[in-house]
Design an enzyme around this catalytic site. Structure first.
Site, PDB file in Angstrom:
ATOM      1  N   GLU A  79       4.318  -7.108  10.911  1.00  0.00           N
ATOM      2  CA  GLU A  79       4.256  -8.527  10.588  1.00  0.00           C
ATOM      3  C   GLU A  79       4.092  -9.344  11.855  1.00  0.00           C
ATOM      4  O   GLU A  79       4.752  -9.055  12.845  1.00  0.00           O
ATOM      5  CB  GLU A  79       5.516  -8.953   9.832  1.00  0.00           C
ATOM      6  CG  GLU A  79       5.561  -8.338   8.452  1.00  0.00           C
ATOM      7  CD  GLU A  79       6.658  -8.921   7.575  1.00  0.00           C
ATOM      8  OE1 GLU A  79       7.420  -9.791   8.023  1.00  0.00           O
ATOM      9  OE2 GLU A  79       6.736  -8.499   6.425  1.00  0.00           O
ATOM     10  N   HIS A  98       5.673 -13.756   2.981  1.00  0.00           N
ATOM     11  CA  HIS A  98       7.038 -13.303   3.270  1.00  0.00           C
ATOM     12  C   HIS A  98       8.067 -14.379   2.909  1.00  0.00           C
ATOM     13  O   HIS A  98       8.922 -14.746   3.701  1.00  0.00           O
ATOM     14  CB  HIS A  98       7.184 -12.905   4.744  1.00  0.00           C
ATOM     15  CG  HIS A  98       8.398 -12.063   4.993  1.00  0.00           C
ATOM     16  ND1 HIS A  98       8.489 -11.181   6.024  1.00  0.00           N
ATOM     17  CD2 HIS A  98       9.588 -11.960   4.347  1.00  0.00           C
ATOM     18  CE1 HIS A  98       9.663 -10.581   6.009  1.00  0.00           C
ATOM     19  NE2 HIS A  98      10.344 -11.045   4.988  1.00  0.00           N
TER      20      HIS A  98
END
Length: 138
Positions: A79, A98
């Site tokens: 990420e 997210h």
């Protein structure tokens, strides 16, 4: 309810597999080639837990080959998800930023936990809410 021993049965019977476990040594890359091969070709994989529970390359392979029907992804092994990831281009994939844990009351609930634990700490007690078990890794 199943434990990890029952995962193959659950995967083979489920139309939707929604992943929410914590990331531990036991769950790291739990969902890889073998797991995706056990799933129905019509099944959808949804990860709203921890990105490290899923082998990204195996997921991409399963999606491209039609081993599974599609995926909804809120978390990733890396990420942010790299701009050149094939996941961005796959039509059967929905990517969210997210934020699956976000709710209208998230901040209020987080503050309540913090305030209670702070009071316990200030009174010489061990904080009791949302403690991390270092042996379990969550």
């Amino acid at each position: 309810m199943y434990d990890l021993k029952g995962l193959p049965e659950v995967l083979s019977e489920s139309d939707y597999v929604i992943v929410t476990p914590p990331l531990t040594d036991e769950t790291r890359r739990l969902f890889g080639r073998d797991a995706f091969r056990l799933m129905k070709r019509t099944a959808y994989f949804v990860n709203i837990g921890r990105g490290g529970t899923t082998d990204t390359e195996a997921l991409i392979e399963a999606l491209k080959e039609g081993t599974i029907a599609g995926a909804g992804l809120d978390v990733f092994e890396q990420e942010p998800l790299p701009p050149d990831s094939p996941l961005w281009e796959l039509e059967q994939v929905i990517i969210t930023p997210h934020n699956s844990g976000a709710t209208e009351v998230y901040d209020e609930r987080a503050f309540e936990i913090f305030a209670r634990n702070l009071q316990e700490y200030l009174h010489g007690r061990e904080p009791s809410l949302n403690r991390v078990d270092l042996i379990k890794q969550y």
